[in-house]
Design a protein around this motif. Structure first.
Motif, mmCIF file in Angstrom:
data_model
loop_
_atom_site.group_PDB
_atom_site.id
_atom_site.type_symbol
_atom_site.label_atom_id
_atom_site.label_comp_id
_atom_site.label_asym_id
_atom_site.label_seq_id
_atom_site.Cartn_x
_atom_site.Cartn_y
_atom_site.Cartn_z
ATOM 1 N N GLU A 381 5.680 -4.524 4.776
ATOM 2 C CA GLU A 381 6.204 -3.956 3.549
ATOM 3 C C GLU A 381 5.867 -2.469 3.547
ATOM 4 O O GLU A 381 4.738 -2.078 3.858
ATOM 5 C CB GLU A 381 5.609 -4.628 2.313
ATOM 6 C CG GLU A 381 6.139 -4.056 0.999
ATOM 7 C CD GLU A 381 5.565 -4.730 -0.223
ATOM 8 O OE1 GLU A 381 5.915 -4.323 -1.344
ATOM 9 O OE2 GLU A 381 4.755 -5.668 -0.061
ATOM 10 N N ILE A 382 6.859 -1.635 3.222
ATOM 11 C CA ILE A 382 6.643 -0.197 3.153
ATOM 12 C C ILE A 382 6.422 0.204 1.704
ATOM 13 O O ILE A 382 7.264 -0.052 0.844
ATOM 14 C CB ILE A 382 7.841 0.578 3.737
ATOM 15 C CG1 ILE A 382 8.052 0.210 5.203
ATOM 16 C CG2 ILE A 382 7.618 2.086 3.597
ATOM 17 C CD1 ILE A 382 9.271 0.856 5.828
ATOM 18 N N VAL A 383 5.295 0.828 1.438
ATOM 19 C CA VAL A 383 4.966 1.318 0.103
ATOM 20 C C VAL A 383 4.641 2.802 0.234
ATOM 21 O O VAL A 383 3.559 3.176 0.698
ATOM 22 C CB VAL A 383 3.776 0.566 -0.517
ATOM 23 C CG1 VAL A 383 3.477 1.107 -1.910
ATOM 24 C CG2 VAL A 383 4.069 -0.930 -0.570
ATOM 25 N N GLY A 384 5.574 3.668 -0.148
ATOM 26 C CA GLY A 384 5.387 5.094 0.066
ATOM 27 C C GLY A 384 5.311 5.380 1.550
ATOM 28 O O GLY A 384 6.226 5.058 2.292
ATOM 29 N N ARG A 385 4.189 5.936 2.005
ATOM 30 C CA ARG A 385 3.989 6.173 3.430
ATOM 31 C C ARG A 385 2.921 5.233 3.985
ATOM 32 O O ARG A 385 2.246 5.541 4.974
ATOM 33 C CB ARG A 385 3.608 7.634 3.698
ATOM 34 C CG ARG A 385 4.690 8.624 3.281
ATOM 35 C CD ARG A 385 4.510 9.953 3.999
ATOM 36 N NE ARG A 385 4.801 9.849 5.423
ATOM 37 C CZ ARG A 385 6.017 9.948 5.954
ATOM 38 N NH1 ARG A 385 7.075 10.150 5.173
ATOM 39 N NH2 ARG A 385 6.189 9.881 7.274
#
Length: 391
Positions: A381-385
């Motif tokens: 999962e991508i959360v921001g960087r």
């Protein structure tokens, strides 16, 4: 796409090679290849001869998918998505070797890719670096215009239109003893890379999060000594009676006119030096090893050893590829973190599986993660960087 017969599948492969495959058929082939090719241990049912044939077929397909201009420089393909290469011979071998076991699995894999890694997008790295001159001046090579950047400390520094840094001696100063102990550094950040031509004509390609320290001139030195932190690929110019030496934090490499790669990141457990051409001597704590082309020295806490390796794996980054071969997820994510300038966080137990496969470094990070996630062994999962990794 419905479950296919072997003959129908091979027809799709032929359509792929002739350029007539539909988008649905291309997506099917992608999913099939990823489901099969990224799962560690998938070749156990094949004979040793067939495993070698399969590996060579896939390797050649990857090489043929890279565009190279007349200067030998890697060019970004025109299309936005670089599909995983599909080799007819390799696919046929897979079909025969495993009895088409994966056909019923393709739809499951294609439909299981997490939407959490596509809603946010992170682009790949590029030519980014900072040059620090011996006089303390700092130059951002990312922002600097093309042309001459500086003429001082005994050298002329030029940024070329294709993103290289050329460093040459100024003839009227090269004998001046003042410049003998003057050193410059070039440093790439996470998400950066850069190519440098040193005053002696040697070429160095720096990978992300790497630093090269070099003298303003080699003329008045008995040897050409540079220091490296991180990873770099070297093509060394031969200079009679003036050996080229690369120092890392825990080893010394003496070069005799050659091509080699050094991976010496501080956050990696081993230092790996891979020889492509020529000869080098690798030393650590009084122990020296002479490498032949196709060999790699590995420096661990237990000492220095030499082994035969596939050199294309060691220099895949320079050829703008991620190539994994039975690598654990932590090693892979360290590579991804450096190239995409992201943080990695593990949620729950860390997956213990091994992964293999190949994908272009020109891709956005979601494409790399989807390739790994298609194995069903890891999720992202991508959360921001930040990239969250879970089982």
């Amino acid at each position: 796409m419905d479950q296919l017969s072997k003959s129908h599948f091979l027809k799709i492969v032929e359509k792929y090679h002739s350029g007539n495959a539909s988008r649905e058929e291309l997506e099917f082939l992608d999913a099939y290849y990823l489901a099969f090719g990224l799962e560690a241990g998938y070749t156990k049912t094949l004979s040793e001869k067939d495993r070698i044939l399969l590996k060579n077929e896939l390797k050649n397909s990857i090489k043929n998918n890279i565009a190279v201009n007349p200067k030998g420089e890697i060019k970004q393909p025109k299309r936005n998505v670089i599909r995983w290469p599909i080799s007819t011979a390799a696919v046929i071998l897979l079909c025969i070797g495993l009895g088409l076991y994966y056909f019923p699995q393709v739809d499951k894999v294609s439909n299981s890719i997490s939407k959490k890694i596509t809603k946010n997008e992170i682009i790949p790295g590029g030519n980014k670096a900072v040059l620090r001159l011996a006089n303390g001046e700092k130059i951002s090579l990312t922002d600097a215009d093309n042309g001459t950047l500086a003429e001082q400390a005994g050298i002329r520094i030029v940024k070329t239109a294709d993103g290289q840094l050329l460093i040459t001696n100024l003839s009227d100063r090269e004998q001046n003893p003042y410049y003998k102990n003057q050193y410059n550094t070039i440093e790439t950040p996470n998400g950066g890379r850069y190519q440098v031509r040193l005053p002696d004509g040697s070429n160095v390609w720096l990978n992300a999060a790497s630093k090269l320290t070099f003298p303003s001139t080699f003329i008045s030195h008995k040897s050409r000594v540079v220091e490296l932190i991180g990873e770099a690929y070297f093509e060394i110019a031969k200079v009679k009676d003036q050996p080229f030496i690369v120092k890392t934090y825990n080893q010394t490499v003496e070069v005799f006119g050659t091509q080699f790669n050094i991976n010496s990141y501080v956050n990696e457990p081993d230092v790996k030096t891979t020889l492509l051409e020529g000869s080098i001597r690798v030393g650590n704590k009084g122990i020296d090893k002479i490498l032949k082309p196709g060999q790699q020295s590995v420096l661990t806490s237990a000492g220095l050893k030499v082994e035969n390796v596939d050199i294309e794996l060691a220099v895949a980054w320079k050829n703008n590829q991620f190539i994994f071969e039975s690598d654990d997820i932590q090693y892979i994510m360290r590579m991804i973190a450096r190239w995409y300038n992201v943080e990695v966080e593990y949620v729950g137990p860390i997956p213990k599986n091994k992964f293999g496969g190949a994908v272009s470094r020109f891709e956005n990070v979601s494409e790399v993660l989807k390739s790994l996630e298609s194995t069903g062994r890891v999720k992202f999962e991508i959360v921001g960087r930040r990239i969250l990794v879970s089982k």
